[in-house]
Enzyme design. Structure first.
Site, PDB file in Angstrom:
ATOM      1  N   CYS A 115       0.812  -1.224   0.000  1.00 45.26           N
ATOM      2  CA  CYS A 115       0.000   0.000   0.000  1.00 45.26           C
ATOM      3  C   CYS A 115       0.845   1.274   0.000  1.00 45.26           C
ATOM      4  O   CYS A 115       0.352   2.348  -0.339  1.00 45.26           O
ATOM      5  CB  CYS A 115      -0.965  -0.005   1.182  1.00 45.26           C
ATOM      6  SG  CYS A 115      -2.198  -1.314   1.031  1.00 45.26           S
ATOM      7  N   HIS A 252      -3.027   7.704   1.731  1.00 43.79           N
ATOM      8  CA  HIS A 252      -3.443   6.379   1.264  1.00 43.79           C
ATOM      9  C   HIS A 252      -4.836   6.112   1.815  1.00 43.79           C
ATOM     10  O   HIS A 252      -5.112   6.383   2.988  1.00 43.79           O
ATOM     11  CB  HIS A 252      -2.447   5.322   1.754  1.00 43.79           C
ATOM     12  CG  HIS A 252      -2.949   3.922   1.550  1.00 43.79           C
ATOM     13  ND1 HIS A 252      -3.444   3.488   0.338  1.00 43.79           N
ATOM     14  CD2 HIS A 252      -3.051   2.868   2.399  1.00 43.79           C
ATOM     15  CE1 HIS A 252      -3.817   2.219   0.457  1.00 43.79           C
ATOM     16  NE2 HIS A 252      -3.595   1.825   1.692  1.00 43.79           N
ATOM     17  N   ASN A 282      -9.914   0.295  -0.361  1.00 43.32           N
ATOM     18  CA  ASN A 282      -8.456   0.368  -0.348  1.00 43.32           C
ATOM     19  C   ASN A 282      -7.927  -0.251  -1.647  1.00 43.32           C
ATOM     20  O   ASN A 282      -7.987  -1.461  -1.821  1.00 43.32           O
ATOM     21  CB  ASN A 282      -7.924  -0.391   0.879  1.00 43.32           C
ATOM     22  CG  ASN A 282      -6.407  -0.360   0.975  1.00 43.32           C
ATOM     23  OD1 ASN A 282      -5.720   0.028   0.036  1.00 43.32           O
ATOM     24  ND2 ASN A 282      -5.884  -0.791   2.118  1.00 43.32           N
TER      25      ASN A 282
HETATM   26  N1  COA Z   1     -18.537  -7.428   9.287  1.00 45.39           N
HETATM   27  C1  COA Z   1     -19.033  -7.651  10.515  1.00 45.39           C
HETATM   28  N2  COA Z   1     -18.263  -7.975  11.564  1.00 45.39           N
HETATM   29  C2  COA Z   1     -16.941  -8.078  11.352  1.00 45.39           C
HETATM   30  C3  COA Z   1     -16.351  -7.861  10.097  1.00 45.39           C
HETATM   31  C4  COA Z   1     -17.209  -7.533   9.050  1.00 45.39           C
HETATM   32  N3  COA Z   1     -16.770  -7.292   7.802  1.00 45.39           N
HETATM   33  N4  COA Z   1     -15.016  -8.029  10.203  1.00 45.39           N
HETATM   34  C5  COA Z   1     -14.772  -8.344  11.474  1.00 45.39           C
HETATM   35  N5  COA Z   1     -15.910  -8.381  12.177  1.00 45.39           N
HETATM   36  C6  COA Z   1     -16.126  -8.668  13.577  1.00 45.39           C
HETATM   37  C7  COA Z   1     -15.002  -9.483  14.157  1.00 45.39           C
HETATM   38  O1  COA Z   1     -15.198 -10.854  13.895  1.00 45.39           O
HETATM   39  C8  COA Z   1     -15.139  -9.158  15.620  1.00 45.39           C
HETATM   40  O2  COA Z   1     -16.188  -9.929  16.178  1.00 45.39           O
HETATM   41  P1  COA Z   1     -16.042 -10.566  17.633  1.00 45.39           P
HETATM   42  O3  COA Z   1     -15.907  -9.379  18.555  1.00 45.39           O
HETATM   43  O4  COA Z   1     -17.312 -11.304  17.755  1.00 45.39           O
HETATM   44  O5  COA Z   1     -14.824 -11.403  17.566  1.00 45.39           O
HETATM   45  C9  COA Z   1     -15.579  -7.704  15.632  1.00 45.39           C
HETATM   46  O6  COA Z   1     -16.111  -7.461  14.317  1.00 45.39           O
HETATM   47  C10 COA Z   1     -14.461  -6.752  15.902  1.00 45.39           C
HETATM   48  O7  COA Z   1     -13.383  -7.114  15.071  1.00 45.39           O
HETATM   49  P2  COA Z   1     -12.042  -6.327  15.061  1.00 45.39           P
HETATM   50  O8  COA Z   1     -11.122  -6.923  14.059  1.00 45.39           O
HETATM   51  O9  COA Z   1     -11.566  -6.172  16.460  1.00 45.39           O
HETATM   52  O10 COA Z   1     -12.597  -4.935  14.541  1.00 45.39           O
HETATM   53  P3  COA Z   1     -11.865  -3.550  14.429  1.00 45.39           P
HETATM   54  O11 COA Z   1     -12.619  -2.529  15.151  1.00 45.39           O
HETATM   55  O12 COA Z   1     -10.401  -3.655  14.686  1.00 45.39           O
HETATM   56  O13 COA Z   1     -12.078  -3.230  12.889  1.00 45.39           O
HETATM   57  C11 COA Z   1     -10.808  -3.258  10.866  1.00 45.39           C
HETATM   58  C12 COA Z   1     -11.512  -4.074  11.934  1.00 45.39           C
HETATM   59  C13 COA Z   1     -10.155  -4.198   9.862  1.00 45.39           C
HETATM   60  C14 COA Z   1     -11.838  -2.384  10.152  1.00 45.39           C
HETATM   61  C15 COA Z   1      -9.757  -2.346  11.552  1.00 45.39           C
HETATM   62  O14 COA Z   1      -8.957  -3.094  12.425  1.00 45.39           O
HETATM   63  C16 COA Z   1      -8.884  -1.661  10.563  1.00 45.39           C
HETATM   64  O15 COA Z   1      -9.328  -0.846   9.798  1.00 45.39           O
HETATM   65  N6  COA Z   1      -7.556  -1.937  10.583  1.00 45.39           N
HETATM   66  C17 COA Z   1      -6.647  -1.391   9.642  1.00 45.39           C
HETATM   67  C18 COA Z   1      -6.705  -2.224   8.429  1.00 45.39           C
HETATM   68  C19 COA Z   1      -6.087  -1.581   7.245  1.00 45.39           C
HETATM   69  O16 COA Z   1      -6.328  -0.440   6.980  1.00 45.39           O
HETATM   70  N7  COA Z   1      -5.321  -2.362   6.502  1.00 45.39           N
HETATM   71  C20 COA Z   1      -4.739  -1.979   5.292  1.00 45.39           C
HETATM   72  C21 COA Z   1      -3.559  -1.118   5.568  1.00 45.39           C
HETATM   73  S1  COA Z   1      -2.807  -0.761   4.053  1.00 45.39           S
END
Ligand code: COA
Length: 325
Positions: A115, A252, A282
């Site tokens: 990215c 980004h 993304n």
């Molecule tokens: N829809 C519904 N629920 C979802 C889900 C989706 N698409 N993806 C994950 N969940 C659930 C998980 O299973 C978890 O459930 P649980 O509490 O029952 O286990 C809950 O949502 C929370 O998951 P978590 O991973 O802790 O959520 P989060 O608040 O960290 O959000 C992201 C997840 C991926 C949106 C966030 O971590 C993020 O944006 N990270 C950066 C990722 C990124 O930008 N990557 C690319 C960089 S180049």
């Protein structure tokens, strides 16, 4: 003191026609429009048609950038493509775009920093142009992440989209001050200890297959705001500028919460931040040049303005660049 600067002549983007909405995704995995919008800011993303390869997307973006620059492909002597989803293991996707443009001189190659790839590619081209080795460069970010997503993993498949963006750079004389138009500085960083935070579980040497994207979202999030703010501060310090000097932050486009967090840390109002993540998702290395092309096309980014671009991604690899447009 007269120096060579890589001046931005033009910018262009390309998005595949097919739109995949959050509601579409909720029919494929256990998710909802509300969850995706609240956690990421994403409403929809584009998906490449089966016959569209990364080079197809990149070629469209390159042509748009050349048209915007008002120059012909025959002027280009360097093509740097940032991609983590190349058409083939080799040759470089850049050489396919080169052939598509009918260019037979100069050099074309890929760089891989996921990215952050566009920042790494921009920095590579900038250094070649400043050194006088090439004169006119196409810097392209092009990706088909839909091909490496695990469409059963709701934690990742909702985040990414396909697309391409390109900028045309040309060496021009400047005074060596931050008043020069062109790329003012680039700052690149990597820390391979964080491999497991974001990687693809396949590849030629390991599994002889393309593999799928794997991510510890929380871990990436934790690093993102801190590392991006650090690299932005370095960019400003290196040019003797403060955040007030920035006309546009073009980050980004991974997640609206990361973008808002970074802008807040810098004390930048959101009116100065270009956001496309809601409609593009993304698109990895393509996200910054796509956002630049949108903001130039709609008249937000104007000649002479200071534009800050920054990105972080798998590696981890991250960086920033300051450009006077
Ligand atoms: N829809 C519904 N629920 C979802 C889900 C989706 N698409 N993806 C994950 N969940 C659930 C998980 O299973 C978890 O459930 P649980 O509490 O029952 O286990 C809950 O949502 C929370 O998951 P978590 O991973 O802790 O959520 P989060 O608040 O960290 O959000 C992201 C997840 C991926 C949106 C966030 O971590 C993020 O944006 N990270 C950066 C990722 C990124 O930008 N990557 C690319 C960089 S180049």
């Amino acid at each position: 003191m007269t120096v060579l600067r890589a001046r931005v002549l033009g910018v262009g983007g390309y998005l595949p026609a097919r739109v995949l909405t959050n509601d579409d995704l909720s029919k494929m995995v256990d998710t909802s429009d509300e969850w995706i919008r609240e956690r990421t800011g994403i409403r929809e993303r584009r998906i490449a048609a089966p016959e569209e390869l990364t080079s197809t997307l990149g070629l469209h973006a390159a042509r748009a950038a050349l048209a915007n620059a008002g120059i012909g492909a025959d002027e280009v002597d360097l093509i740097v493509v940032a991609t983590s989803t190349p058409d083939e293991t080799f040759p470089a996707t850049a050489t396919k775009i080169q052939a598509g443009l009918g260019i037979t001189r100069g050099a074309a190659f890929d760089v891989q920093a996921v990215c952050a790839g566009f920042i790494f590619a921009l920095s590579t081209a900038d250094n070649f142009l400043k050194a006088g080795q090439f004169r006119t460069a196409l810097v392209i970010g092009a990706e088909t992440f839909s091909r490496i997503l695990d469409w059963n993993d709701r934690g990742t498949c909702v985040l990414f989209g396909d697309g391409a963006g390109a900028v045309v750079l040309q060496a021009a004389e400047g005074e060596g001050t931050s008043d020069d138009r062109g790329v003012l500085s680039t700052h690149l960083f990597s820390d391979g200890r964080h491999h497991d935070a974001l990687y693809v579980d396949g590849g030629v040497s390991s599994t002889q297959s393309a593999g799928h994207l794997r991510m510890e979202g929380k871990e990436v999030f934790r690093h993102a705001v801190v590392k991006l703010a650090d690299s932005v501060n370095e960019a400003l310090e290196a040019n003797g500028l403060t955040a007030e000097a920035i006309d546009w932050l073009v980050p980004h486009q991974a997640n609206a919460r990361i973008i808002i967090g970074t802008a807040r840390k810098m004390g930048l109002p959101m009116e100065k931040v270009v956001m496309t993540v809601d409609r593009h998702g993304n698109t990895s290395a393509a996200s910054i040049p796509l956002a630049l092309s949108e903001a130039v096309a709609d008249g937000r980014i104007l000649p002479g303005q200071v534009v800050l671009v920054e990105a972080i991604g798998g590696g981890l690899a991250w960086g920033s660049a300051l450009i006077r447009w």
